[in-house]
Design an enzyme around this catalytic site. Structure first.
Site: not given
Length: 216
Positions: A192, A103, A158
């Protein structure tokens, strides 16, 4: 990382099983710590590779659609370069050091690799995007890493960093470095987060880009 705050916690480290001749510096996502990723890398460890997972690389506003904290990103990037320099002092040349992250950690590792004058082994960029993307290609014009290898991974489910951001980032990075050296992998149904299949792909990538040195 907290600027020049000397009380910032030491990184979580997975030491090499024998003499470390390569290193992976991997940055966590927002609100996380390095511990979880250190555990993940302990599960795929490679004997000659040291894994360094710093804590506190939180940059607020570093998300695909936020107003980006340019000074914060650049400050964190300088801190990351200092970590690379520390490993060079420890005896691991920069071309045997790989950056990576999840991320915002992946975003920061991509940005740093494309703008540093330290020659690196490559980048593992998970569920991320390219920050300050409007500053490229100028920011990478003098990059020494135009031939580095990049493994970019993204789940197609995601909800936080949409898959389209990942695929657009891969296309953008292809315009900045040798496109043949970029691998973009998609994981069906993955939100995610990371998954075991992805960790296997990461291990293979590290093994290929950071092979043992002959005299080990």
């Amino acid at each position: 990382m907290c600027g020049n705050n000397m009380s910032a916690p030491l990184p979580a480290i997975v030491p090499a099983a024998r003499k470390a001749t390569a290193a992976v510096i991997f940055l966590h996502g927002l609100g996380d710590t390095g511990h979880g990723w250190a555990e993940a890398f302990a599960g795929i460890r490679i004997p000659h590779v040291k894994y360094i997972c710093p804590h506190a690389f939180d940059i607020y506003g570093l998300s695909p659609d936020a107003n980006e904290d340019e000074s914060g990103i650049k400050r964190a990037s300088e801190n990351l370069k200092a970590l690379i320099d520390q490993e060079v002092k420890n005896g691991i040349p920069s071309h045997r050091i790989m950056l990576g992250g999840f991320s915002q950690g992946g975003a920061l590792s991509l940005y740093t690799a494309l703008t540093t004058q330290q020659k690196l082994a490559g980048v593992v960029a998970l569920s991320c995007w390219l920050p300050l993307r409007n500053s490229f290609p100028q920011a990478s014009a003098n990059s020494v890493n135009k031939d580095m290898h990049v493994l970019q991974c993204h789940g197609d489910a995601d909800p936080l960093v949409p898959f389209i951001f990942g695929s657009q980032t891969a296309e953008r990075v292809k315009s900045l470095i040798n496109p043949a050296n970029i691998t973009f992998k998609t994981y069906r149904g993955l939100p995610h987060s990371a998954c075991p299949e992805e960790m296997v792909d990461i291990k293979r990538f590290i093994e290929k880009q950071l092979p043992p040195i002959r005299d080990e």
